[in-house]
Design an enzyme around this catalytic site. Structure first.
Site, PDB file in Angstrom:
ATOM      1  N   ASP A 133      20.168 -11.985   8.753  1.00 47.35           N
ATOM      2  CA  ASP A 133      21.611 -11.926   8.999  1.00 47.35           C
ATOM      3  C   ASP A 133      21.956 -12.902  10.127  1.00 47.35           C
ATOM      4  OD1 ASP A 133      24.217 -11.356   9.567  1.00 47.35           O
ATOM      5  OD2 ASP A 133      23.938  -9.190   9.794  1.00 47.35           O
TER       6      ASP A 133
ATOM      7  N   ASP B 148      40.820 -16.556  14.278  1.00 45.68           N
ATOM      8  CA  ASP B 148      39.722 -17.494  14.489  1.00 45.68           C
ATOM      9  C   ASP B 148      38.740 -17.524  13.331  1.00 45.68           C
ATOM     10  OD1 ASP B 148      38.655 -14.963  14.880  1.00 45.68           O
ATOM     11  OD2 ASP B 148      37.167 -15.686  16.303  1.00 45.68           O
TER      12      ASP B 148
ATOM     13  N   GLU C 144      26.418 -10.628  15.215  1.00 43.72           N
ATOM     14  CA  GLU C 144      26.122  -9.192  15.192  1.00 43.72           C
ATOM     15  C   GLU C 144      24.693  -8.969  14.733  1.00 43.72           C
ATOM     16  OE1 GLU C 144      28.785 -10.587  13.904  1.00 43.72           O
ATOM     17  OE2 GLU C 144      30.593  -9.507  14.528  1.00 43.72           O
TER      18      GLU C 144
ATOM     19  N   THR D  93      32.901  -6.812   1.363  1.00 47.07           N
ATOM     20  CA  THR D  93      31.999  -5.664   1.203  1.00 47.07           C
ATOM     21  C   THR D  93      31.804  -4.927   2.522  1.00 47.07           C
ATOM     22  OG1 THR D  93      30.067  -7.001   1.700  1.00 47.07           O
ATOM     23  CG2 THR D  93      30.713  -6.842  -0.619  1.00 47.07           C
ATOM     24  N   ARG D  94      31.952  -5.631   3.632  1.00 47.16           N
ATOM     25  CA  ARG D  94      31.742  -5.092   4.985  1.00 47.16           C
ATOM     26  C   ARG D  94      30.340  -4.510   5.167  1.00 47.16           C
ATOM     27  NH1 ARG D  94      36.800  -1.499   5.798  1.00 47.16           N
ATOM     28  NH2 ARG D  94      38.165  -2.765   4.535  1.00 47.16           N
TER      29      ARG D  94
ATOM     30  N   ASP E 214      44.379 -11.285  15.056  1.00 46.59           N
ATOM     31  CA  ASP E 214      43.190 -10.577  14.636  1.00 46.59           C
ATOM     32  C   ASP E 214      42.483 -10.088  15.889  1.00 46.59           C
ATOM     33  OD1 ASP E 214      40.128 -12.149  13.745  1.00 46.59           O
ATOM     34  OD2 ASP E 214      41.381 -12.652  15.450  1.00 46.59           O
TER      35      ASP E 214
HETATM   36  N1  LIG Z   1      26.768  -8.778  10.098  1.00 44.69           N
HETATM   37  C1  LIG Z   1      27.330  -7.656   9.647  1.00 44.69           C
HETATM   38  N2  LIG Z   1      26.643  -6.841   8.842  1.00 44.69           N
HETATM   39  C2  LIG Z   1      27.209  -5.734   8.379  1.00 44.69           C
HETATM   40  N3  LIG Z   1      28.430  -5.313   8.666  1.00 44.69           N
HETATM   41  C3  LIG Z   1      29.175  -6.076   9.473  1.00 44.69           C
HETATM   42  C4  LIG Z   1      28.668  -7.281  10.009  1.00 44.69           C
HETATM   43  N4  LIG Z   1      29.640  -7.834  10.756  1.00 44.69           N
HETATM   44  C5  LIG Z   1      30.692  -7.017  10.686  1.00 44.69           C
HETATM   45  N5  LIG Z   1      30.444  -5.949   9.932  1.00 44.69           N
HETATM   46  C6  LIG Z   1      31.337  -4.836   9.596  1.00 44.69           C
HETATM   47  O1  LIG Z   1      32.396  -5.316   8.758  1.00 44.69           O
HETATM   48  C7  LIG Z   1      33.659  -5.053   9.329  1.00 44.69           C
HETATM   49  C8  LIG Z   1      34.652  -6.107   8.943  1.00 44.69           C
HETATM   50  O2  LIG Z   1      34.318  -7.368   9.533  1.00 44.69           O
HETATM   51  P1  LIG Z   1      35.387  -8.520   9.606  1.00 44.69           P
HETATM   52  O3  LIG Z   1      34.724  -9.721  10.176  1.00 44.69           O
HETATM   53  O4  LIG Z   1      36.125  -8.607   8.333  1.00 44.69           O
HETATM   54  O5  LIG Z   1      36.457  -7.988  10.624  1.00 44.69           O
HETATM   55  P2  LIG Z   1      36.312  -7.834  12.191  1.00 44.69           P
HETATM   56  O6  LIG Z   1      35.493  -8.982  12.678  1.00 44.69           O
HETATM   57  O7  LIG Z   1      35.856  -6.475  12.532  1.00 44.69           O
HETATM   58  O8  LIG Z   1      37.755  -7.913  12.702  1.00 44.69           O
HETATM   59  P3  LIG Z   1      38.717  -9.150  12.800  1.00 44.69           P
HETATM   60  O9  LIG Z   1      39.355  -9.187  11.466  1.00 44.69           O
HETATM   61  O10 LIG Z   1      39.603  -8.741  13.890  1.00 44.69           O
HETATM   62  O11 LIG Z   1      37.893 -10.353  13.120  1.00 44.69           O
HETATM   63  C9  LIG Z   1      33.380  -4.969  10.814  1.00 44.69           C
HETATM   64  O12 LIG Z   1      34.325  -4.216  11.474  1.00 44.69           O
HETATM   65  C10 LIG Z   1      32.013  -4.280  10.823  1.00 44.69           C
HETATM   66  O13 LIG Z   1      32.157  -2.887  10.643  1.00 44.69           O
HETATM   67 MG   LIG Z   2      36.103 -11.348  12.263  1.00 44.36          MG
END
Ligand SMILES: Nc1ncnc2c1ncn2[C@@H]1O[C@H](COP(=O)(O)OP(=O)(O)OP(=O)(O)O)[C@@H](O)[C@H]1O
Ligand SMILES: [Mg+2]
Ligand SMILES: [K+]
Length: 698
Positions: free
Chosen positions: A354, A533, A358, A392-393, A317
């Site tokens: 939050d 992780d 991030e 939902t991202r 990842d």
């Molecule tokens: N706290 C947050 N609030 C809103 N959107 C977020 C937040 N954190 C991450 N995101 C968005 O959601 C997406 C998906 O996050 P997710 O944790 O699934 O994957 P990632 O951390 O980007 O990658 P990986 O899978 O390599 O850890 C991120 O790329 C970002 O665009």
């Molecule tokens: Mg992640």
């Protein structure tokens, strides 16, 4: 509160070196003294219940009892000699296993020292009480402040702190542990260096990470792997075949008027059955695990270590594995007539609750650059918080008739469209530019007065760990394809993939997509390793054949995988694969040697045994062994000694150099097959020179 940016990042390169230095206690080179110190343990293994687990050695054990009974009935230099050396054979096999286990004991000892009886500051309804660490239960909340030892394994649910994990990782640089993100897991026995955190306990006393580690390095929990079971069945079959062959010999010998004694037949049987590999098999497996521990990797299953030797595809990842993972807001870009102040106000509001790194970094940025408060007002506290999820991202807040969302561009665009709004044409280029530079864009949108619109974009920045490119090239040389899987957008993914030098990438992957990709590879007959992780990596880590969780990761990830890398170095898989290959090669080489060795012994002893009856056989007695008795005894002695001689090789492992499987097979057949045929002739001849001096034998 401290911010995360100013702390020194430990680089994955120097970590293993430092750790290795502190981990030399148990492992490292084999010294003959270990044979002596392991003697008590080896003697304990004479227990027949222990011997039963190893059918080949059990036959030797039964043979030893039998010959001893006969030797007592008819004592002679020969009968006593054979009985003694059969017992030595069992002893040497026990020693091999005991020495292998003993190397872990020292490590277990140093781990036990971290299990101090820490006093825990447990929170009950917001009130602190002091209890013994052993009294903690899953779900308990404990407060740990600078200078205190974390009383149990858990996840940080509040606060951020630097933690000294050297007791476990051997690495002295402090690491950051914080709530909300993928770096929330803490291990009991480590020490908080700065600040204050609240930890939710995730394991029962006695089942903690350190407890499991101790059991592992001591080999107490070791179970036979499927490969080992298959090999044991093969060795048992060979044993039965030789047993029948030896039994069938008797009528033949009787017919020619030279029926052989039980002692001779037993000795012959032991020489023929695969005792060398039978004696060393378990030591080879334990030593493989030990080599992993020395590289700061803990494997919970021997099966995973073997699978590592045959890996075709490695999935990694991105955030926290290929990059350092402390993704932070570094810039706000307003769009469509929104002022920077308006954007900051909106994105601050959406991030107030939050708890992810991030989210918190956004609040900090707004405080730093725009002087906005990091604490919510009473009115803001009445809002309904929408938590971030990997599915939902997005995350955000609903406060009266105001709704704010921030998240991945695709997700937020869809939200705006759903609510009847339009996305300004300025958004696309900003998102693309941030992504192309390897940053993660978070789009910020609002519904205000019933109108949905995008207000701007937050740039989240992260840094690729150094040295990735070279190490992925090494994996390629080993024939392993590397694929980065990430929840991030395709452009960011591509930029990071290019920078890190992986072969391929999959973007916008939800947890189930990561798992589906692994299934798909596995259905194509591939063995898949995964390093991750996050909690969103847990299903994939569980599905993979080799699931390596970063120590910095969440407890969920560590539970799901079958290995934990204490250095949190994704390229550690190179060493894991090497150790896996080395384990398979060592076992194969010693099996080849053992079987070749046994067959050679057949031709070495038989001529000497029957030379009296069939004088023409004496031509085959090329070593001119003194008498049938000395030939037999010499073979038994050689058969026992070869086990001791090979213990260092079993523990160290046959060296692995990247090369094709067929080249490797050819080389091993030559060295260990041919070597196995020749050694007994030379060895038995040498031993015979001494044995013939024993009165009544030569
Ligand atoms: N706290 C947050 N609030 C809103 N959107 C977020 C937040 N954190 C991450 N995101 C968005 O959601 C997406 C998906 O996050 P997710 O944790 O699934 O994957 P990632 O951390 O980007 O990658 P990986 O899978 O390599 O850890 C991120 O790329 C970002 O665009
Ligand atoms: Mg992640
Ligand atoms: K043998």
């Amino acid at each position: 509160m401290t911010t995360t940016t100013h702390h020194p990042q430990r680089t994955p390169q120097d970590a293993p070196a430092a750790a290795a230095a502190t981990r030399q206690v148990g492992g490292g080179v084999f010294s003959p003294r270990q044979l002596l110190t392991s003697l008590p343990d080896a003697l304990r293994k004479f227990d027949p219940r222990h011997q039963l687990r190893n059918p080949v050695m059990f036959v030797v054990w039964v043979g030893s009892v039998l010959v001893t009974v006969f030797a007592i009935g008819d004592p002679s230099g020969f009968s006593i000699g054979v009985a003694a050396w059969l017992w030595f054979t069992v002893l040497f096999a026990n020693l091999a296993e005991a020495v292998a286990e003993g190397r872990g004991k020292a490590q277990a000892e140093s781990l036990r020292r971290t299990k101090t009886d820490a006093v825990a500051r447990r929170l009950v309804d917001g009130v602190e009480e002091r209890v013994a660490g052993t009294e903690l239960r899953i779900g308990d909340l404990v407060v740990v402040e600078a200078g205190e030892v974390i009383p149990g394994d858990g996840d940080v649910v509040e606060g951020i702190a630097t933690v000294d994990e050297s007791a476990i990782t051997g690495e002295s640089a402090p690491v950051i542990r914080e709530s909300g993100g993928d770096r929330c897991a803490v291990t009991g026995g480590t020490t908080v260096l700065s600040d204050r955190v609240v930890v939710r306990v995730t394991t029962k006393p006695g089942e903690s990470f350190v407890d499991r580690m101790i059991a592992l390095v001591e080999g107490a929990q070791r179970q036979k792997t499927p490969n080992e079971i298959a090999l044991t069945i093969l060795l048992s079959t060979l044993t039965i075949i030789f047993l029948l062959a030896v039994v069938a010999l008797q009528p033949m010998a009787a017919y020619s008027g030279s029926a052989q004694s039980v002692i001779v037949l037993t000795a012959l049987l032991v020489c023929l059955i695969p005792t060398t590999i039978g004696a060393l098999l378990s030591a080879i497996g334990i030593a493989g695990m030990d080599r992993l521990v020395q590289r700061n990797v803990l494997a919970t299953s021997g099966k995973a270590v073997e699978a590592a030797g045959d890996i075709d595809t490695l999935l990694l990842d991105k955030t926290g594995t290929i990059t350092f993972g402390n993704r932070r807001a570094t810039e706000l870009v307003a769009v469509g007539g929104t002022t920077p102040e308006e954007l900051a106000a909106a994105v601050r509001l959406s991030s107030l609750a939050d708890g992810t790194p991030e989210g918190r970094s956004i609040v900090e940025l707004c405080a730093e650059r725009f002087g906005l408060s990091a604490e919510p007002t009473d009115h803001e506290k009445t809002g309904e918080f929408v938590e971030f999820s990997a599915n939902t991202r997005m995350s955000g807040i609903d406060l009266g008739d105001l709704s704010v969302r921030k998240g991945a561009a695709g997700a937020v665009r869809a939200w705006v469209a759903e609510n009847g709004g339009e996305v300004s044409s300025e958004v696309g280029p900003v998102v693309d530019e941030i992504s192309a530079q390897g940053g993660t864009p978070l789009v910020v949108a609002e519904i205000r007065g019933g109108v949905a619109s995008v207000r701007g974009v937050v740039r989240l920045s992260d840094v690729v760990k150094p040295g990735m490119r070279e190490r992925f090239a090494e994996l390629r040389a080993m024939g392993i394809r590397t694929v980065m899987v990430t929840g991030d957008n395709p452009l960011t993914a591509k930029a990071i993939a290019d920078e890190a030098g992986v072969d391929d990438f999959l973007a916008e992957a939800k947890p189930e997509d990561k798992m589906a990709l692994i299934r798909q590879e596995q259905e194509g007959g591939k063995l898949v390793a995964m390093t991750g992780d996050g909690t969103n990596d847990a299903p994939a880590l569980a599905q993979s054949d080799v699931g390596v969780a970063m120590n910095t990761g969440t407890s969920a990830a560590k539970e799901a995988g079958n290995m934990v890398d204490l250095d949190s170095d994704p390229t550690k898989l190179i060493e894991i694969v090497e150790i896996g290959k080395q384990l398979l090669i060592t076992r194969g080489a010693l099996t080849t040697f053992s079987v070749a060795n046994d067959l050679a012994k057949y031709f070495a002893i038989l001529p000497a045994m029957f030379a009296g009856i069939y004088p023409q056989l004496d031509k085959l007695n090329i070593m001119h062994l003194a008498t049938p008795q000395s030939a037999i005894l010499s073979a038994v002695i050689f058969n026992a000694l070869i086990i001791v001689v090979l213990i260092p090789l079993a523990l160290r492992g046959v060296r692995y150099r990247p090369s094709s499987a067929s080249a490797l097979l050819r080389r091993n057949l030559l060295v260990y097959g041919l070597g196995g045929v020749v050694t007994p002739f030379a060895g038995i001849w040498l031993v015979d020179l001494l044995v013939r001096l024993v009165p009544g034998i030569g």
